[in-house]
Design an enzyme around this catalytic site. Structure first.
Site, PDB file in Angstrom:
ATOM      1  N   GLY A  46     102.729  35.016  84.965  1.00 15.63           N
ATOM      2  CA  GLY A  46     101.894  34.054  84.254  1.00 15.63           C
ATOM      3  C   GLY A  46     102.370  32.638  84.529  1.00 15.63           C
ATOM      4  N   CYS A  56     110.824  33.315  82.449  1.00 15.98           N
ATOM      5  CA  CYS A  56     109.846  32.235  82.638  1.00 15.98           C
ATOM      6  C   CYS A  56     110.159  31.509  83.932  1.00 15.98           C
ATOM      7  CB  CYS A  56     109.953  31.280  81.447  1.00 15.98           C
ATOM      8  SG  CYS A  56     108.833  29.886  81.531  1.00 15.98           S
ATOM      9  N   LEU A  57     109.126  31.130  84.672  1.00 15.48           N
ATOM     10  CA  LEU A  57     109.351  30.430  85.941  1.00 15.48           C
ATOM     11  C   LEU A  57     109.968  29.044  85.717  1.00 15.48           C
ATOM     12  CD1 LEU A  57     106.178  31.375  88.042  1.00 15.48           C
ATOM     13  CD2 LEU A  57     108.478  32.359  88.164  1.00 15.48           C
ATOM     14  N   GLN A  95     103.340  23.711  83.339  1.00 15.17           N
ATOM     15  CA  GLN A  95     104.472  24.075  84.201  1.00 15.17           C
ATOM     16  C   GLN A  95     104.360  23.487  85.601  1.00 15.17           C
ATOM     17  OE1 GLN A  95     104.248  28.468  82.995  1.00 15.17           O
ATOM     18  NE2 GLN A  95     106.419  28.199  83.448  1.00 15.17           N
ATOM     19  N   HIS A 138     102.973  34.348  75.535  1.00 16.48           N
ATOM     20  CA  HIS A 138     103.985  33.504  76.183  1.00 16.48           C
ATOM     21  C   HIS A 138     103.324  32.262  76.808  1.00 16.48           C
ATOM     22  CE1 HIS A 138     107.680  33.074  78.922  1.00 16.48           C
ATOM     23  NE2 HIS A 138     106.800  32.230  79.434  1.00 16.48           N
ATOM     24  N   GLU A 139     102.241  32.497  77.552  1.00 15.55           N
ATOM     25  CA  GLU A 139     101.565  31.375  78.217  1.00 15.55           C
ATOM     26  C   GLU A 139     100.870  30.474  77.209  1.00 15.55           C
ATOM     27  OE1 GLU A 139     102.362  30.776  81.164  1.00 15.55           O
ATOM     28  OE2 GLU A 139     103.282  32.723  81.455  1.00 15.55           O
ATOM     29  N   HIS A 187     103.160  27.968  75.823  1.00 20.52           N
ATOM     30  CA  HIS A 187     103.443  26.831  76.717  1.00 20.52           C
ATOM     31  C   HIS A 187     102.507  25.659  76.435  1.00 20.52           C
ATOM     32  CE1 HIS A 187     106.547  27.904  79.591  1.00 20.52           C
ATOM     33  NE2 HIS A 187     105.977  29.071  79.879  1.00 20.52           N
TER      34      HIS A 187
HETATM   35 NI    NI Z   1     106.843  30.713  80.857  1.00 19.54          NI
END
Ligand code: NI
Length: 156
Positions: free
Chosen positions: A46, A88-89, A51, A131-132, A135
Site C-alpha cells: 500500500g 511501512c515504506l 508518502q 494503515h493507508e 497516513h
Molecule cells: Ni505506511
C-alpha cells in the site's frame, strides 16, 4: 510514469493532514500511476500520496494482485479486532510491529474518474486500508504499536 522519492517517517511532512481531491484530472492520474510504479518497485502492499510528497487524500493497495485506488476515502463501518505485524515504506529502519485493527471494514471512496464505490474487506485488506487511511491524517503504524492479547497474534 516515474518512480517518486518516498518521504521518510523522520521527515515532519509525513505528519501533515492530506486534503480532499477536488479535480479528477490527468494530474491526479499521473500521481496515481507514479504511486503504482513507486510502490511496486519497493514491493509494498500500500502507498499513500503523502508518502510521495503530495497532500491529497488518495492511496493505493495491492493485496494478492487486487489493485485498488481510493480517493477521498471514508471508513463507514468497522467490526471485530485483529493483530498483524505491520511495516511501512516510509519506516525502513524500525522493526515491523503489531497494531490493533478492525477485522472487517466498510469503506466508501472514489475511483480516479470520480465514481463513488463502497468496499467491504477483511483480514489483510482491512489492515492495509486502515494503515493507508491513517497516513491521510499523518498517523503512522509506529504510533499504534501494541502487545496483542494472548493467542491473538497473527504472523502470516
Ligand atoms: Ni505506511
Amino acid at each position: 510514469m516515474a518512480i517518486r522519492e518516498i518521504v521518510r517517517h523522520t521527515d515532519s511532512f509525513i505528519r501533515k493532514k492530506s486534503k480532499p481531491v477536488k479535480v479528477f484530472d490527468e494530474k491526479l492520474w499521473e500521481l496515481l500511476d507514479d504511486m503504482w510504479e513507486t510502490m511496486e518497485e519497493r514491493a509494498g502492499a500500500g502507498l499513500s500520496a503523502v508518502q510521495v510528497g503530495v497532500l491529497k487524500r488518495a492511496f493505493i493497495i495491492n493485496i494478492n494482485n487486487m489493485r485498488i485506488e481510493f480517493i477521498n476515502p471514508t471508513i463507514l463501518h468497522t467490526s471485530g479486532k485483529q493483530y498483524k505485524k505491520e511495516g511501512c515504506l516510509s519506516v525502513t529502519d524500525l522493526p515491523f510491529g503489531y497494531v490493533e485493527r478492525p477485522k472487517k471494514v466498510t469503506i466508501s471512496a472514489y475511483d480516479r474518474y470520480g465514481n463513488m464505490f463502497n468496499l467491504t474487506c477483511e483480514d489483510w485488506t482491512a489492515v492495509c486500508v486502515c494503515h493507508e487511511n491513517d497516513h491521510l491524517d499523518g498517523i503512522l503504524y509506529i504510533d499504534k504499536l501494541c502487545t496483542p492479547p494472548k493467542g491473538m497474534e497473527e504472523d502470516d
